[in-house]
Design a protein around this motif. Structure first.
Motif, PDB file in Angstrom:
ATOM      1  N   LYS A  74       2.295   8.102  -1.604  1.00 56.69           N
ATOM      2  CA  LYS A  74       2.324   6.822  -2.298  1.00 56.69           C
ATOM      3  C   LYS A  74       2.260   5.669  -1.305  1.00 56.69           C
ATOM      4  CE  LYS A  74       5.697   6.431  -5.419  1.00 56.69           C
ATOM      5  NZ  LYS A  74       5.241   5.791  -6.646  1.00 56.69           N
ATOM      6  N   CYS A  75       1.327   4.751  -1.505  1.00 58.34           N
ATOM      7  CA  CYS A  75       1.216   3.590  -0.617  1.00 58.34           C
ATOM      8  C   CYS A  75       2.555   2.849  -0.550  1.00 58.34           C
ATOM      9  CB  CYS A  75       0.187   2.582  -1.108  1.00 58.34           C
ATOM     10  SG  CYS A  75      -1.377   3.225  -1.684  1.00 58.34           S
ATOM     11  N   CYS A  78       5.282   4.001   2.130  1.00 59.01           N
ATOM     12  CA  CYS A  78       5.107   3.671   3.550  1.00 59.01           C
ATOM     13  C   CYS A  78       4.976   2.170   3.797  1.00 59.01           C
ATOM     14  CB  CYS A  78       3.894   4.395   4.118  1.00 59.01           C
ATOM     15  SG  CYS A  78       4.133   6.191   4.172  1.00 59.01           S
ATOM     16  N   HIS A  79       4.464   1.435   2.819  1.00 58.81           N
ATOM     17  CA  HIS A  79       4.235   0.003   3.043  1.00 58.81           C
ATOM     18  C   HIS A  79       5.231  -0.882   2.314  1.00 58.81           C
ATOM     19  CE1 HIS A  79       0.702   0.668   5.456  1.00 58.81           C
ATOM     20  NE2 HIS A  79       0.240   1.508   4.563  1.00 58.81           N
ATOM     21  N   LYS A 114      -7.586  -9.826   7.321  1.00 59.55           N
ATOM     22  CA  LYS A 114      -8.731  -8.953   7.601  1.00 59.55           C
ATOM     23  C   LYS A 114      -9.793  -9.046   6.507  1.00 59.55           C
ATOM     24  CE  LYS A 114      -7.130  -5.753  10.962  1.00 59.55           C
ATOM     25  NZ  LYS A 114      -7.022  -4.376  11.416  1.00 59.55           N
ATOM     26  N   SER A 122     -10.437   0.992   7.302  1.00 57.19           N
ATOM     27  CA  SER A 122      -9.128   1.597   7.615  1.00 57.19           C
ATOM     28  C   SER A 122      -8.755   2.669   6.605  1.00 57.19           C
ATOM     29  CB  SER A 122      -8.011   0.553   7.587  1.00 57.19           C
ATOM     30  OG  SER A 122      -8.235  -0.439   8.523  1.00 57.19           O
ATOM     31  N   LEU A 123      -9.203   2.468   5.356  1.00 57.19           N
ATOM     32  CA  LEU A 123      -8.877   3.455   4.326  1.00 57.19           C
ATOM     33  C   LEU A 123      -9.825   4.650   4.376  1.00 57.19           C
ATOM     34  CD1 LEU A 123      -8.092   1.075   1.328  1.00 57.19           C
ATOM     35  CD2 LEU A 123      -6.463   2.431   2.646  1.00 57.19           C
ATOM     36  N   ASN A 128      -6.770   9.066  13.253  1.00 64.42           N
ATOM     37  CA  ASN A 128      -5.346   8.783  13.169  1.00 64.42           C
ATOM     38  C   ASN A 128      -4.813   8.939  11.737  1.00 64.42           C
ATOM     39  OD1 ASN A 128      -2.877   8.127  14.338  1.00 64.42           O
ATOM     40  ND2 ASN A 128      -3.125   5.930  13.935  1.00 64.42           N
ATOM     41  N   ARG A 129      -5.400   9.825  10.985  1.00 59.97           N
ATOM     42  CA  ARG A 129      -4.973  10.068   9.610  1.00 59.97           C
ATOM     43  C   ARG A 129      -4.494  11.513   9.468  1.00 59.97           C
ATOM     44  NH1 ARG A 129      -4.698   5.430   9.881  1.00 59.97           N
ATOM     45  NH2 ARG A 129      -6.064   3.861   8.954  1.00 59.97           N
ATOM     46  N   LYS A 150       1.902   9.922   9.425  1.00 56.14           N
ATOM     47  CA  LYS A 150       0.623   9.206   9.427  1.00 56.14           C
ATOM     48  C   LYS A 150       0.110   8.937   8.023  1.00 56.14           C
ATOM     49  CE  LYS A 150      -1.166  10.710  13.852  1.00 56.14           C
ATOM     50  NZ  LYS A 150      -2.169  11.535  14.526  1.00 56.14           N
ATOM     51  N   MET A 151      -0.718   7.924   7.933  1.00 53.71           N
ATOM     52  CA  MET A 151      -1.356   7.614   6.654  1.00 53.71           C
ATOM     53  C   MET A 151      -2.280   8.772   6.275  1.00 53.71           C
ATOM     54  SD  MET A 151      -2.860   4.188   5.317  1.00 53.71           S
ATOM     55  CE  MET A 151      -4.551   3.753   5.519  1.00 53.71           C
ATOM     56  N   PRO A 152      -2.240   9.184   5.005  1.00 54.90           N
ATOM     57  CA  PRO A 152      -3.131  10.282   4.587  1.00 54.90           C
ATOM     58  C   PRO A 152      -4.611   9.906   4.750  1.00 54.90           C
ATOM     59  CG  PRO A 152      -1.500   9.805   2.871  1.00 54.90           C
ATOM     60  CD  PRO A 152      -1.390   8.718   3.893  1.00 54.90           C
ATOM     61  N   TYR A 154      -7.300   9.263   3.107  1.00 55.06           N
ATOM     62  CA  TYR A 154      -7.695   8.995   1.726  1.00 55.06           C
ATOM     63  C   TYR A 154      -9.189   9.177   1.489  1.00 55.06           C
ATOM     64  CZ  TYR A 154      -2.992   7.316   0.765  1.00 55.06           C
ATOM     65  OH  TYR A 154      -1.643   7.245   0.601  1.00 55.06           O
TER      66      TYR A 154
HETATM   67  C1  HEC Z   1       2.617   8.261   5.084  1.00 52.51           C
HETATM   68  C2  HEC Z   1       2.642   6.835   5.240  1.00 52.51           C
HETATM   69  C3  HEC Z   1       1.524   6.005   4.686  1.00 52.51           C
HETATM   70  C4  HEC Z   1       0.985   6.022   3.427  1.00 52.51           C
HETATM   71  C5  HEC Z   1       1.342   6.935   2.272  1.00 52.51           C
HETATM   72  C6  HEC Z   1       0.021   4.959   3.395  1.00 52.51           C
HETATM   73  N1  HEC Z   1      -0.048   4.332   4.595  1.00 52.51           N
HETATM   74 FE1  HEC Z   1      -1.281   2.797   5.080  1.00 52.51          FE
HETATM   75  N2  HEC Z   1      -0.642   2.911   6.991  1.00 52.51           N
HETATM   76  C7  HEC Z   1       0.370   3.720   7.474  1.00 52.51           C
HETATM   77  C8  HEC Z   1       0.531   3.504   8.893  1.00 52.51           C
HETATM   78  C9  HEC Z   1       1.562   4.192   9.781  1.00 52.51           C
HETATM   79  C10 HEC Z   1      -0.431   2.553   9.265  1.00 52.51           C
HETATM   80  C11 HEC Z   1      -0.680   1.975  10.661  1.00 52.51           C
HETATM   81  C12 HEC Z   1      -1.563   2.896  11.457  1.00 52.51           C
HETATM   82  C13 HEC Z   1      -3.007   2.616  11.309  1.00 52.51           C
HETATM   83  O1  HEC Z   1      -3.430   1.492  10.966  1.00 52.51           O
HETATM   84  O2  HEC Z   1      -3.795   3.543  11.566  1.00 52.51           O
HETATM   85  C14 HEC Z   1      -1.170   2.218   8.054  1.00 52.51           C
HETATM   86  C15 HEC Z   1      -2.234   1.320   8.003  1.00 52.51           C
HETATM   87  C16 HEC Z   1      -2.848   0.890   6.836  1.00 52.51           C
HETATM   88  C17 HEC Z   1      -3.939  -0.063   6.786  1.00 52.51           C
HETATM   89  C18 HEC Z   1      -4.628  -0.689   7.986  1.00 52.51           C
HETATM   90  C19 HEC Z   1      -4.001  -1.981   8.350  1.00 52.51           C
HETATM   91  C20 HEC Z   1      -4.734  -2.594   9.523  1.00 52.51           C
HETATM   92  O3  HEC Z   1      -4.107  -2.830  10.548  1.00 52.51           O
HETATM   93  O4  HEC Z   1      -5.941  -2.796   9.406  1.00 52.51           O
HETATM   94  C21 HEC Z   1      -4.247  -0.243   5.470  1.00 52.51           C
HETATM   95  C22 HEC Z   1      -5.316  -1.150   4.890  1.00 52.51           C
HETATM   96  C23 HEC Z   1      -3.358   0.597   4.696  1.00 52.51           C
HETATM   97  N3  HEC Z   1      -2.521   1.259   5.568  1.00 52.51           N
HETATM   98  C24 HEC Z   1      -3.338   0.692   3.318  1.00 52.51           C
HETATM   99  C25 HEC Z   1      -2.729   1.733   2.627  1.00 52.51           C
HETATM  100  C26 HEC Z   1      -2.951   2.032   1.227  1.00 52.51           C
HETATM  101  C27 HEC Z   1      -3.785   1.193   0.280  1.00 52.51           C
HETATM  102  C28 HEC Z   1      -2.250   3.164   0.950  1.00 52.51           C
HETATM  103  C29 HEC Z   1      -2.214   3.957  -0.326  1.00 52.51           C
HETATM  104  C30 HEC Z   1      -3.480   4.384  -0.897  1.00 52.51           C
HETATM  105  C31 HEC Z   1      -1.552   3.538   2.164  1.00 52.51           C
HETATM  106  N4  HEC Z   1      -1.876   2.657   3.153  1.00 52.51           N
HETATM  107  C32 HEC Z   1      -0.708   4.640   2.255  1.00 52.51           C
HETATM  108  C33 HEC Z   1       1.111   4.610   6.735  1.00 52.51           C
HETATM  109  C34 HEC Z   1       0.858   4.937   5.417  1.00 52.51           C
END
Ligand code: HEC
Ligand code: HEC
Length: 284
Positions: A74-75, A78-79, A114, A122-123, A128-129, A150-152, A154
């Motif tokens: 879930k976004c 983590c956010h 951005k 990034s998505l 790094n995912r 780490k972010m999944p 997606y």
């Molecule tokens: C397990 C944790 C986790 C989840 C779940 C997650 N994120 Fe992230 N997200 C991170 C981390 C840690 C970073 C920073 C590392 C990177 O940018 O690679 C990040 C970075 C990002 C960035 C990049 C920001 C930049 O610096 O450009 C975006 C956009 C983002 N997330 C959106 C989302 C969205 C939308 C979702 C859900 C669909 C989501 N994240 C789910 C952990 C998570």
């Protein structure tokens, strides 16, 4: 003969100058994907992208995995509901076997600065995912370098159109929580503390009660004491988790009959917060 050559040149010069074929012109008439994306669908996805409400394919075989470890996908986990990550309401929400670290970046401000394309990249990237089929049995919550944090990836499970919906939500569908309440954050993640006050700020309670009576009281009762969640009335929930209520009010609660009010403005939300902050009108 001379005139034929001149005529030919006159015909072709515009084509040469323009250097584009009619095909490209037709393609350029398609609206860019960002323009046709839906911030509302993106907002619902930010909560639970695999829900029926988000339009996710319910026969996807990964759904059981997502439901078994929701906070890793879930976004909002983590956010944060406020998009402030470790610097917001989740400053004290450390990792454990059921949830990863909260991200150390302010996604709210990053999203405003951005470009849509950068956010999309990034998505979409796999760099790094975490693989969707990551093996959680080896997860060590206390290890900050564990890949579970780490972010999944997606891009592996969501279509480009779905990723654009998320981007549109990030750019246009989020609320600046600093406009809705004050917060004081002390200490540092994961042992920090967040305290919320001045909920609703300079909002107008008379408008707020009208909004509540029209949109909420049918289910939650005139004083917010019906349908308790974790034992909290609507007033108590708003006073303790103001960061979360704005998202639920705007996008609804997936898995329940509470649908969103996606047209609510920031000032209407502020008015609603103002009246819900009043513990005599909306008791615990
Ligand atoms: C397990 C944790 C986790 C989840 C779940 C997650 N994120 Fe992230 N997200 C991170 C981390 C840690 C970073 C920073 C590392 C990177 O940018 O690679 C990040 C970075 C990002 C960035 C990049 C920001 C930049 O610096 O450009 C975006 C956009 C983002 N997330 C959106 C989302 C969205 C939308 C979702 C859900 C669909 C989501 N994240 C789910 C952990 C998570
Ligand atoms: C159609 C009925 C319905 C309406 C209208 C409705 N809600 Fe809800 N609301 C629910 C249900 C059902 C739940 C509990 C879902 C659950 O148990 O998980 C809920 C949960 C909540 C929660 C707890 C959030 C959470 O994550 O569980 C809050 C806060 C809330 N509602 C506020 C409001 C406000 C404010 C309005 C008006 C803008 C509103 N609701 C309108 C049915 C409704």
């Amino acid at each position: 003969m001379k005139t034929i050559i001149v005529n030919l040149l006159i015909c072709f010069i515009p084509v040469l100058l323009c250097n584009c074929s009619p095909d490209t012109v037709i393609q350029n008439n398609e609206p860019p994907p960002y323009d046709i994306a839906s911030a509302v669908r993106g907002g619902i996805m930010f909560d639970r992208f695999w829900s029926i409400e988000a339009g996710f394919n319910q026969s996807d075989t990964n759904i059981a995995l997502f439901n078994s470890r929701p906070d890793f996908f879930k976004c909002n986990h983590c956010h944060g509901w406020d998009n402030l990550g470790r610097f917001g309401s989740y400053i004290g929400r450390g990792p454990n076997s059921e949830r990863p670290n909260v991200a150390g970046l302010n996604l709210y401000s990053i999203s405003l600065t951005k470009s849509p394309q950068d956010l999309f990249n990034s998505l979409k990237t796999a760099d790094n995912r975490r693989n969707i089929r990551f093996d959680f049995s080896v997860y060590i919550p206390q290890d900050p370098n564990d890949s579970a944090h780490k972010m999944p990836n997606y891009g592996e499970i969501l279509t480009e159109a779905q990723l654009w919906d998320l981007v549109k939500f990030l750019k246009e569908g989020t609320m600046n929580v600093a406009e809705l309440y004050n917060a004081s954050y002390s200490g540092i993640y994961p042992t920090g503390t967040a305290v919320f006050f001045n909920i609703g700020k300079d909002g107008n309670s008379a408008n707020g009660i009208n909004y509540y009576l029209t949109k909420c009281s049918l289910c939650h009762g005139p004083q917010g004491t019906e349908i308790l969640v974790e034992g909290l009335t609507i007033g108590n929930f708003t006073r303790t988790r103001p960061y979360e209520v704005q998202h639920k009010v705007k996008y609804g609660k997936t898995g329940s009959n509470m649908t969103g009010n996606d047209d609510i403005s920031l000032s209407q939300m502020k008015d609603l917060y103002k009246v819900l902050s009043d513990s005599s009108a909306f008791p615990n």
